[in-house]
Design an enzyme around this catalytic site. Structure first.
Site: not given
Length: 420
Positions: A132, A183-184, A202, A237, A284, A334
């Site tokens: 996905k 992702g988060s 990750e 990241c 964003q 982040e």
């Protein structure tokens, strides 16, 4: 949601056929995938451009993705177990078996590259894949699925675009044997609540670099760090978010940073000369712009690149540097945008290592020095998944990539023997 269930069931059926192929057959399939990607490089690059990634970065990502499949093709014939002499009458041994259907969920910033990082080792070890991609950037993954039809049996590699509801159904499906998620941290916690499989996370980073006074090429060090901070619009990241500079060279570094900000080529992301393109979407953009405005309102010193007139999108954020920052932990989270904080100069190297470690994240860090003892101390004591010495953002195919703390619990690009 019925479609998701059908695709996963089809992938499970395909698994029983894929896993019994000989290692040589799987190797040849992965080599064919690599060749197909290179032959269709132009189309894949166009698909990557849809997310605002620069043309130069898109070309590099396609080439690296093809290399990943070629690299992991070599592992297909190296999957083996161990033999134990446990008794005079018996010999015991282990075998490595593929686990089934793996669910792969990727983020928007490196759509094709992340898909390749996760898919190649999964296929090499005999698993089937349900991928996905992020809802903002599904184009390259969908194109890859179409291109790979001649190289793979039906339903071995499957792509399901969609929103969080699709991802939720994948992670909670009983036929999914493993999840690999990029992702988060907050989303990873939700996945853990729904899935008891052996998951790989990750996650984000709030990464730092250190420049010591004994750095041989200061100009190159600054160039490397700024590229790491602002490349891909800062949507990375492992982007450098904080910079620690030794006292003796602090003012010199500020001068070099200011000069480089003037030279950044900000423009149409579809042209080769552009270095900085737009961020992914309005959400964003507003998030990062609000951060910059809020921090500047607090009185933090700021320098910025100048946005040229006539840009083809309203989602450009100027590369921004805050400097003389008192708080070594700033920012605490982040940013995921083109923002760098330069902390007030340090005097003690061991103290600055502690300052870097004083974070909830632990993905990557970089140190620039010519002192071997400092290099070794940093590598041993920085609480991150990867330490770069006199470089940054170098992620070759043959090294695992992942973090500790809130940055993850495992790695991408892992050896085949570690995922089955």
């Amino acid at each position: 949601m019925k479609l998701v269930n059908e695709i996963i069931q089809q992938a499970k059926h395909a698994f029983h056929e894929w896993k019994i192929l000989s290692p040589i057959e799987r190797r040849d399939s992965l080599l064919a995938i690599s060749e197909i990607m290179l032959k269709n490089k132009a189309s894949l690059v166009d698909a990557e451009l849809s997310g605002g990634k620069t043309l130069s970065d898109s070309q590099t990502d396609v080439e690296m993705s093809a290399e990943i499949f070629r690299y992991f093709a070599g592992f297909c014939e190296r999957i083996h177990g161990r033999t134990y002499s446990t008794h005079s009458r018996f010999t015991s041994y282990t075998i490595r078996q593929p686990i089934g259907v793996v669910g792969l969920i990727t983020s928007y910033n490196y759509p094709l590259l992340l898909a390749s990082w996760k898919t190649a080792p999964a296929l090499a070890s005999g698993n089937t894949v349900v991928l996905k991609p992020a809802h903002q950037t599904p184009e390259s993954s969908l194109l890859l699925s179409k291109l790979l039809e001649p190289a793979l049996p039906p339903n071995v590699f499957n792509v399901i675009p969609g929103d969080a509801a699709v991802g939720s159904q994948i992670v909670s499906h009983p036929l999914i044997s493993k999840i690999s998620f990029t992702g988060s941290y907050s989303t990873a916690k939700l996945i853990s609540e729904k899935s008891l499989t052996r998951n790989v996370y990750e996650l984000g980073g709030n990464n730092a670099a250190i420049i010591c006074a004994d750095t041989k090429d200061l100009e190159e060090a600054v160039e490397t760090i700024l590229s790491a901070a602002f490349g891909n619009g800062g949507q990375n990241c492992c982007a450098c978010s904080k910079l620690f500079v030794e006292e003796e060279i602090y003012q010199q570094v500020l001068i070099l940073v200011r000069e480089r900000l003037r030279r950044f080529k900000i423009g149409d992301w579809r042209t080769m000369e552009t270095e900085i393109g737009p961020v992914i979407d309005k959400v964003q953009y507003e998030k990062v712009a609000n951060f910059i405005g809020e921090w500047h309102a607090r009185g933090l010193n700021r320098m910025q690149a100048e946005l040229p007139k006539g840009l083809p999108s309203d989602l450009y954020i100027p590369p921004t540097v805050f400097y003389d920052v008192e708080d070594a932990g700033f920012p605490a989270h982040e940013v995921f945008g083109p923002v760098l904080s330069i902390i007030k100069p340090f005097k003690s190297f061991r103290k600055v290592i502690d300052d870097v470690n004083n974070s909830g994240y632990g993905l990557v860090a970089g140190v620039f020095t010519s002192d071997i003892s400092r290099m070794e101390y940093a590598v041993k004591n920085l609480e991150v998944g990867m330490v770069w010495v006199n470089t940054y953002n170098d992620t070759p195919t043959y090294l695992p990539f992942g973090g500790v703390k809130q940055s993850g619990n495992s790695t991408n690009l892992i050896r085949v023997l570690e995922i089955i």
